[in-house]
Design a protein around this motif. Structure first.
Motif, PDB file in Angstrom:
ATOM      1  N   ASP A  46       0.842  -1.197   0.000  1.00  0.00           N
ATOM      2  CA  ASP A  46       0.000   0.000   0.000  1.00  0.00           C
ATOM      3  C   ASP A  46       0.875   1.245   0.000  1.00  0.00           C
ATOM      4  O   ASP A  46       1.634   1.481   0.933  1.00  0.00           O
ATOM      5  CB  ASP A  46      -0.882  -0.053   1.259  1.00  0.00           C
ATOM      6  CG  ASP A  46      -1.815   1.126   1.397  1.00  0.00           C
ATOM      7  OD1 ASP A  46      -1.817   1.989   0.506  1.00  0.00           O
ATOM      8  OD2 ASP A  46      -2.536   1.180   2.400  1.00  0.00           O
ATOM      9  N   GLN A  47       0.751   2.092  -1.050  1.00  0.00           N
ATOM     10  CA  GLN A  47       1.605   3.273  -1.136  1.00  0.00           C
ATOM     11  C   GLN A  47       1.303   4.285  -0.043  1.00  0.00           C
ATOM     12  O   GLN A  47       2.122   5.153   0.257  1.00  0.00           O
ATOM     13  CB  GLN A  47       1.465   3.946  -2.512  1.00  0.00           C
ATOM     14  CG  GLN A  47       0.176   4.722  -2.744  1.00  0.00           C
ATOM     15  CD  GLN A  47      -0.870   3.903  -3.464  1.00  0.00           C
ATOM     16  OE1 GLN A  47      -0.988   2.703  -3.229  1.00  0.00           O
ATOM     17  NE2 GLN A  47      -1.618   4.525  -4.341  1.00  0.00           N
ATOM     18  N   TYR A  48       0.120   4.192   0.573  1.00  0.00           N
ATOM     19  CA  TYR A  48      -0.235   5.156   1.612  1.00  0.00           C
ATOM     20  C   TYR A  48       0.253   4.734   2.994  1.00  0.00           C
ATOM     21  O   TYR A  48       0.224   5.528   3.924  1.00  0.00           O
ATOM     22  CB  TYR A  48      -1.749   5.350   1.662  1.00  0.00           C
ATOM     23  CG  TYR A  48      -2.323   5.855   0.360  1.00  0.00           C
ATOM     24  CD1 TYR A  48      -2.050   7.140  -0.086  1.00  0.00           C
ATOM     25  CD2 TYR A  48      -3.123   5.047  -0.437  1.00  0.00           C
ATOM     26  CE1 TYR A  48      -2.555   7.607  -1.279  1.00  0.00           C
ATOM     27  CE2 TYR A  48      -3.643   5.506  -1.641  1.00  0.00           C
ATOM     28  CZ  TYR A  48      -3.350   6.786  -2.054  1.00  0.00           C
ATOM     29  OH  TYR A  48      -3.848   7.244  -3.241  1.00  0.00           O
ATOM     30  N   SER A  49       0.684   3.515   3.154  1.00  0.00           N
ATOM     31  CA  SER A  49       1.097   3.022   4.464  1.00  0.00           C
ATOM     32  C   SER A  49       2.565   3.354   4.706  1.00  0.00           C
ATOM     33  O   SER A  49       3.438   2.492   4.687  1.00  0.00           O
ATOM     34  CB  SER A  49       0.853   1.510   4.558  1.00  0.00           C
ATOM     35  OG  SER A  49      -0.521   1.223   4.473  1.00  0.00           O
ATOM     36  N   LEU A  50       2.823   4.630   4.945  1.00  0.00           N
ATOM     37  CA  LEU A  50       4.197   5.085   5.119  1.00  0.00           C
ATOM     38  C   LEU A  50       4.751   4.698   6.474  1.00  0.00           C
ATOM     39  O   LEU A  50       5.950   4.506   6.624  1.00  0.00           O
ATOM     40  CB  LEU A  50       4.256   6.604   4.941  1.00  0.00           C
ATOM     41  CG  LEU A  50       3.713   7.141   3.608  1.00  0.00           C
ATOM     42  CD1 LEU A  50       3.858   8.650   3.554  1.00  0.00           C
ATOM     43  CD2 LEU A  50       4.420   6.490   2.435  1.00  0.00           C
ATOM     44  N   ASN A  51       3.880   4.615   7.483  1.00  0.00           N
ATOM     45  CA  ASN A  51       4.320   4.282   8.834  1.00  0.00           C
ATOM     46  C   ASN A  51       3.425   3.219   9.458  1.00  0.00           C
ATOM     47  O   ASN A  51       3.314   3.134  10.685  1.00  0.00           O
ATOM     48  CB  ASN A  51       4.311   5.533   9.717  1.00  0.00           C
ATOM     49  CG  ASN A  51       5.201   6.621   9.159  1.00  0.00           C
ATOM     50  OD1 ASN A  51       6.407   6.504   9.170  1.00  0.00           O
ATOM     51  ND2 ASN A  51       4.582   7.677   8.632  1.00  0.00           N
ATOM     52  N   SER A  52       2.786   2.448   8.631  1.00  0.00           N
ATOM     53  CA  SER A  52       1.844   1.461   9.149  1.00  0.00           C
ATOM     54  C   SER A  52       1.827   0.242   8.245  1.00  0.00           C
ATOM     55  O   SER A  52       2.488   0.202   7.208  1.00  0.00           O
ATOM     56  CB  SER A  52       0.436   2.064   9.253  1.00  0.00           C
ATOM     57  OG  SER A  52      -0.049   2.449   7.977  1.00  0.00           O
ATOM     58  N   LEU A  53       1.054  -0.737   8.658  1.00  0.00           N
ATOM     59  CA  LEU A  53       0.896  -1.962   7.889  1.00  0.00           C
ATOM     60  C   LEU A  53      -0.562  -2.369   7.984  1.00  0.00           C
ATOM     61  O   LEU A  53      -1.198  -2.213   9.037  1.00  0.00           O
ATOM     62  CB  LEU A  53       1.786  -3.067   8.467  1.00  0.00           C
ATOM     63  CG  LEU A  53       2.253  -4.161   7.501  1.00  0.00           C
ATOM     64  CD1 LEU A  53       3.212  -3.568   6.468  1.00  0.00           C
ATOM     65  CD2 LEU A  53       2.959  -5.271   8.275  1.00  0.00           C
ATOM     66  N   ASN A  54      -1.106  -2.878   6.894  1.00  0.00           N
ATOM     67  CA  ASN A  54      -2.488  -3.347   6.919  1.00  0.00           C
ATOM     68  C   ASN A  54      -2.647  -4.528   5.988  1.00  0.00           C
ATOM     69  O   ASN A  54      -1.779  -4.804   5.153  1.00  0.00           O
ATOM     70  CB  ASN A  54      -3.464  -2.215   6.551  1.00  0.00           C
ATOM     71  CG  ASN A  54      -3.363  -1.792   5.098  1.00  0.00           C
ATOM     72  OD1 ASN A  54      -3.893  -2.453   4.203  1.00  0.00           O
ATOM     73  ND2 ASN A  54      -2.675  -0.687   4.838  1.00  0.00           N
ATOM     74  N   GLY A  55      -3.749  -5.219   6.148  1.00  0.00           N
ATOM     75  CA  GLY A  55      -4.011  -6.370   5.300  1.00  0.00           C
ATOM     76  C   GLY A  55      -5.220  -7.136   5.779  1.00  0.00           C
ATOM     77  O   GLY A  55      -6.064  -6.593   6.510  1.00  0.00           O
ATOM     78  N   PHE A  56      -5.305  -8.391   5.379  1.00  0.00           N
ATOM     79  CA  PHE A  56      -6.508  -9.189   5.626  1.00  0.00           C
ATOM     80  C   PHE A  56      -6.151 -10.561   6.175  1.00  0.00           C
ATOM     81  O   PHE A  56      -5.033 -11.053   6.005  1.00  0.00           O
ATOM     82  CB  PHE A  56      -7.297  -9.365   4.324  1.00  0.00           C
ATOM     83  CG  PHE A  56      -7.633  -8.071   3.625  1.00  0.00           C
ATOM     84  CD1 PHE A  56      -8.648  -7.265   4.098  1.00  0.00           C
ATOM     85  CD2 PHE A  56      -6.922  -7.667   2.495  1.00  0.00           C
ATOM     86  CE1 PHE A  56      -8.965  -6.077   3.471  1.00  0.00           C
ATOM     87  CE2 PHE A  56      -7.224  -6.480   1.862  1.00  0.00           C
ATOM     88  CZ  PHE A  56      -8.251  -5.678   2.344  1.00  0.00           C
TER      89      PHE A  56
END
Length: 430
Positions: A46-56
């Protein structure tokens, strides 16, 4: 005292390898924290996750979405992440997590998986190809969200003490990225790690930090008053949490960039709602509450912050040295949807909020400087703008540094788009 190791930091680091190890570590973390067996764990690129992580992931109970924010050295920083109930109690539209951990180094939120897009993705589509009808729907959704948030700000606006302000985690996005949090040394943290004593590759030239930081910028013929070094120094002085109680505090999300906002479209209408309230608080300095949304949802686009490669294909940027002036020429300009969003942010949020502060004798004389300094820190310390350090190239680096200076500094003479914006929201004008 040795701080405990951060499991989320390690997962975020290892995820860059995309070799499956991070997914296994996430499954183990979810098992340890929540006693659930996570299957089919997938981490989003994700290009917006500069300081985070996300997913499923999924379990026998269905499909889920996870997200965590991870700040380097967070165990030694002030404030507490993820007080998600604060926003709901205040009446803000926020998606409540099903599971939440606030343990240092193991802070993570789990939501029921949704099919709605994030507002950031909707707007990126409009950046790439304008659709006036879709743009009008998106901008109207933004207006209604601003009106709802403003209502909460005005209802919760109250006097605060420096101690209350300092306890808010929102400072991790601003002041605490300028310093080494355990010692308070300046320059430290991201400022030192990203820029101090580093080399900057710009189109047709290479400059060291000592030289670059002392230059004033002239962008497309408009000269700006402050150098990078002057802006960082002033931000270190004025955005110290101890000095931010003068405009009161409000209940706020604090980091409502559009990758933390769902876009719910029922065909005829669209609504926005928050998630990931990592920096939510009840005593957030009023003048900082909307800074992240103003920069990251508007001034950071199109492309240059989150899609540097695309920015280099879409825009030109060049620079020449003229004494202590860096003369920059660029074809970069905001898209139609970002211009509309800036107008809405001014009309529906900033102007009435500043007017309320003035009416209550809570508006500092230097409010423009406070807001501008916050805007300046958004791009410079959210990710490393040096070409080659992470995603940036010489063109996007120059556009980014120019955008940061234009946000933080007044022109020496004349006006630009941001000067007009600040004049339009000034409660002493019009």
């Amino acid at each position: 005292m040795t701080q405990p190791a951060s499991r989320t930091a390690e997962i975020r680091k290892i995820a860059k390898a995309a070799d499956g190890r991070a997914e296994k570590m996430l499954a183990d973390l979810l098992r340890d924290l929540f006693s659930i067996e996570a299957r089919n764990v997938a981490i989003n690129q994700d290009q917006y996750s500069l300081n985070s992580l996300n997913g499923f992931f999924d379990t026998g109970e269905g499909e889920f979405f996870f997200k965590f924010h991870q700040e380097e050295g967070e165990e030694a920083m002030s404030g507490e992440y993820y007080r998600a109930d604060i926003l709901a109690r205040a009446g803000l539209p926020v998606d409540q997590p099903l599971l939440m951990s606030v343990l240092p180094g193991e802070q993570i939120l789990v939501y029921r998986r949704r099919s709605d897009p994030r507002f950031s993705d909707v707007l990126r589509t409009l950046d790439l190809k304008d659709d006036p009808a879709a743009r009008a729907k998106a901008v109207e959704a933004e207006r209604r969200l601003n009106e709802a948030v403003l209502k909460v700000y005005l209802e919760t606006l109250h006097g605060v003490t420096p101690k209350q302000v300092a306890a808010e985690p929102v400072h991790r996005l601003f002041y605490e990225r300028l310093i080494d949090p355990p010692t308070g040394i300046y320059p430290g943290g991201r400022l030192a790690n990203f820029y101090v004593d580093k080399t900057f590759d710009l189109p047709d030239m290479t400059l060291d930090w000592q030289t670059l930081s002392g230059l004033r910028f002239c962008v497309n013929g408009i000269a700006y008053r402050d150098s990078l070094a002057a802006l960082f120094d002033e931000a270190h002085e004025r955005l110290n949490p101890a000095k931010l109680a003068d405009a009161g505090g409000v209940t706020a999300h604090g980091d409502a960039h559009n990758a933390n906002v769902w876009y719910e479209d029922d065909g005829s209408d669209a609504r926005l709602s928050f998630f990931d309230p990592a920096f939510a608080g009840e005593n957030i300095p009023t003048l900082l509450a909307e800074v992240k949304t103003t920069f990251h949802n508007i001034l950071a686009h199109p492309f240059w912050l989150y899609d540097p490669a695309l920015a280099a294909k879409s825009y030109s940027a060049s620079a020449t040295l003229d004494g202590n002036l860096l003369r920059i020429t660029t074809s970069y300009e905001p898209s139609a949807v970002r211009r509309d969003l800036l107008a809405v942010k001014g009309e529906a949020m900033w102007r009435p909020l500043l007017a309320a502060l003035k009416a209550r004798n809570m508006l500092p004389a230097d409010w423009r400087r406070v807001v501008r300094l916050g805007l300046f820190l958004c791009p410079t310390l959210v990710m490393n703008l040096r070409a080659g350090a992470t995603r940036h190239n010489p063109v996007s680096s120059l556009i980014g540094l120019s955008s940061a200076v234009m946000a933080g500094s007044e022109p020496v003479e004349g006006e630009d788009a941001l000067t007009r914006f600040f004049d339009a929201i000034d409660p002493d004008r019009g």
